[in-house]
Motif scaffolding. Structure first.
Motif, PDB file in Angstrom:
ATOM      1  N   UNK A  40       0.833  -1.202  -0.109  1.00  0.00           N
ATOM      2  CA  UNK A  40      -0.044   0.044   0.059  1.00  0.00           C
ATOM      3  C   UNK A  40       0.879   1.204   0.083  1.00  0.00           C
ATOM      4  N   UNK A  41       0.497   2.287  -0.912  1.00  0.00           N
ATOM      5  CA  UNK A  41       1.680   3.336  -1.177  1.00  0.00           C
ATOM      6  C   UNK A  41       2.675   3.242  -1.853  1.00  0.00           C
ATOM      7  N   UNK A  42       2.967   2.350  -2.530  1.00  0.00           N
ATOM      8  CA  UNK A  42       3.900   2.092  -3.317  1.00  0.00           C
ATOM      9  C   UNK A  42       3.699   2.962  -4.711  1.00  0.00           C
ATOM     10  N   UNK A  43       2.766   3.370  -4.707  1.00  0.00           N
ATOM     11  CA  UNK A  43       2.731   4.440  -6.094  1.00  0.00           C
ATOM     12  C   UNK A  43       3.024   5.590  -5.851  1.00  0.00           C
ATOM     13  N   UNK A  44       3.520   5.878  -4.653  1.00  0.00           N
ATOM     14  CA  UNK A  44       4.523   7.081  -4.306  1.00  0.00           C
ATOM     15  C   UNK A  44       5.834   7.067  -4.962  1.00  0.00           C
ATOM     16  N   UNK A  45       6.422   5.821  -4.855  1.00  0.00           N
ATOM     17  CA  UNK A  45       7.798   5.400  -5.220  1.00  0.00           C
ATOM     18  C   UNK A  45       8.161   4.647  -6.520  1.00  0.00           C
ATOM     19  N   UNK A  96       8.101  14.327 -17.421  1.00  0.00           N
ATOM     20  CA  UNK A  96       7.008  15.081 -17.715  1.00  0.00           C
ATOM     21  C   UNK A  96       5.727  15.093 -16.862  1.00  0.00           C
ATOM     22  N   UNK A  97       5.585  16.344 -16.673  1.00  0.00           N
ATOM     23  CA  UNK A  97       4.548  16.699 -15.650  1.00  0.00           C
ATOM     24  C   UNK A  97       3.326  16.054 -16.011  1.00  0.00           C
ATOM     25  N   UNK A  98       2.730  15.702 -14.893  1.00  0.00           N
ATOM     26  CA  UNK A  98       1.305  15.274 -15.302  1.00  0.00           C
ATOM     27  C   UNK A  98       0.747  14.717 -13.830  1.00  0.00           C
ATOM     28  N   UNK A  99      -0.645  14.110 -14.312  1.00  0.00           N
ATOM     29  CA  UNK A  99      -1.140  13.524 -12.981  1.00  0.00           C
ATOM     30  C   UNK A  99      -0.343  12.014 -12.633  1.00  0.00           C
ATOM     31  N   UNK A 100       0.117  12.293 -11.580  1.00  0.00           N
ATOM     32  CA  UNK A 100       1.070  11.169 -10.732  1.00  0.00           C
ATOM     33  C   UNK A 100       1.050  11.052  -9.311  1.00  0.00           C
ATOM     34  N   UNK A 101       1.180  10.084  -8.542  1.00  0.00           N
ATOM     35  CA  UNK A 101       1.065   9.957  -7.167  1.00  0.00           C
ATOM     36  C   UNK A 101       2.226  10.309  -6.516  1.00  0.00           C
ATOM     37  N   UNK A 102       3.312  10.224  -7.246  1.00  0.00           N
ATOM     38  CA  UNK A 102       4.644  10.484  -6.543  1.00  0.00           C
ATOM     39  C   UNK A 102       5.182  12.165  -6.473  1.00  0.00           C
ATOM     40  N   UNK A 103       5.774  12.754  -5.473  1.00  0.00           N
ATOM     41  CA  UNK A 103       5.982  14.049  -5.376  1.00  0.00           C
ATOM     42  C   UNK A 103       7.395  14.406  -5.509  1.00  0.00           C
ATOM     43  N   UNK A 104       7.666  14.757  -6.958  1.00  0.00           N
ATOM     44  CA  UNK A 104       8.847  15.457  -7.336  1.00  0.00           C
ATOM     45  C   UNK A 104      10.154  14.768  -6.669  1.00  0.00           C
ATOM     46  N   UNK A 105      10.393  13.420  -7.094  1.00  0.00           N
ATOM     47  CA  UNK A 105      11.423  12.683  -6.525  1.00  0.00           C
ATOM     48  C   UNK A 105      12.940  13.463  -6.415  1.00  0.00           C
ATOM     49  N   UNK A 106      13.772  13.406  -5.689  1.00  0.00           N
ATOM     50  CA  UNK A 106      14.964  13.750  -5.630  1.00  0.00           C
ATOM     51  C   UNK A 106      15.986  13.074  -6.470  1.00  0.00           C
ATOM     52  N   UNK A 107      15.851  11.727  -6.071  1.00  0.00           N
ATOM     53  CA  UNK A 107      16.339  10.853  -6.594  1.00  0.00           C
ATOM     54  C   UNK A 107      15.721   9.534  -7.321  1.00  0.00           C
ATOM     55  N   UNK A 108      16.552   9.061  -8.434  1.00  0.00           N
ATOM     56  CA  UNK A 108      15.960   8.026  -9.400  1.00  0.00           C
ATOM     57  C   UNK A 108      16.602   6.672  -9.135  1.00  0.00           C
ATOM     58  N   UNK A 109      16.254   5.838  -9.169  1.00  0.00           N
ATOM     59  CA  UNK A 109      16.957   4.514  -9.272  1.00  0.00           C
ATOM     60  C   UNK A 109      16.347   3.261  -9.999  1.00  0.00           C
ATOM     61  N   UNK A 110      17.112   2.444 -10.697  1.00  0.00           N
ATOM     62  CA  UNK A 110      16.534   1.385 -11.484  1.00  0.00           C
ATOM     63  C   UNK A 110      17.339   0.081 -11.154  1.00  0.00           C
ATOM     64  N   UNK A 111      16.334  -1.029 -10.948  1.00  0.00           N
ATOM     65  CA  UNK A 111      17.033  -2.202 -10.735  1.00  0.00           C
ATOM     66  C   UNK A 111      16.806  -3.147 -11.931  1.00  0.00           C
TER      67      UNK A 111
END
Length: 174
Positions: A40-45, A96-111
């Motif tokens: 629950x809440x994973x849409x934020x990250x 790309x700005x638009x409707x999303x659940x996350x708040x302007x992240x400072x960091x990005x990570x990919x696994x």
């Protein structure tokens, strides 16, 4: 440690550290993304993921075909390239700005995961091997780790083991 606990812990750490994550998966077939999105809440990250099972899918993501030809799809080099290409895609498209659940992240990570859940005797390939790559926007390095699964595990158990190890590896590196 259960899969739910591992994913919950990672999601909390991603939120706290203001990360947005993407997954690029081959051998885990989307299980890493599934474990994250079960929380629950994973849409934020969680931004999204890709399953790049076939080598052509890896190439479509941007992996240089010569990496696969020279080192194989199940290799340090392929895991590294998958993570780096996935990070580049995440950074490009999340701007790309638009409707999303996350708040302007400072960091990005990919696994990224690439491996072989079962032995393939026809190709003389060892099973129970996975390479996990992690690329992050706040460091100039890509981390890659080889993990092995017990040969006593079923294919499904092996894939789940790899996915859980990928979550732990991400958490260790943020």
């Amino acid at each position: 440690m259960g899969k739910k606990y591992i994913a919950q812990s990672l999601v909390q750490k991603l939120k706290k550290s203001n990360y947005l994550i993407a997954t690029i998966e081959s051998c885990t077939g989307g299980l890493v993304a599934n474990l994250i999105t079960d929380i629950t809440g994973s849409s934020q990250v969680f931004w999204g993921g890709r399953v790049v099972y076939d080598n052509n899918a890896k190439i479509a993501l941007g992996v240089d075909p010569s990496i696969i030809d020279t080192h194989g799809a199940v290799s340090y080099e392929t895991a590294r390239s998958l993570a780096e290409k996935g990070l580049a895609e995440l950074q490009k498209h999340s701007m790309i700005k638009g409707d999303n659940d996350y708040n302007d992240p400072k960091h990005f990570i990919c696994v990224a995961t690439t491996g072989l859940a079962e032995q393939d005797p026809d190709k003389n390939l060892e099973g129970g091997v996975c390479w996990i790559g992690i690329a992050s926007s706040n460091i100039n390095m890509t981390f890659v780790e080889r993990v092995n699964a017990s040969p006593l595990l079923t294919r499904e158990e092996t894939k789940l083991e790899f996915a859980k190890k990928a979550l732990k590896f991400v958490e260790k590196n943020i």
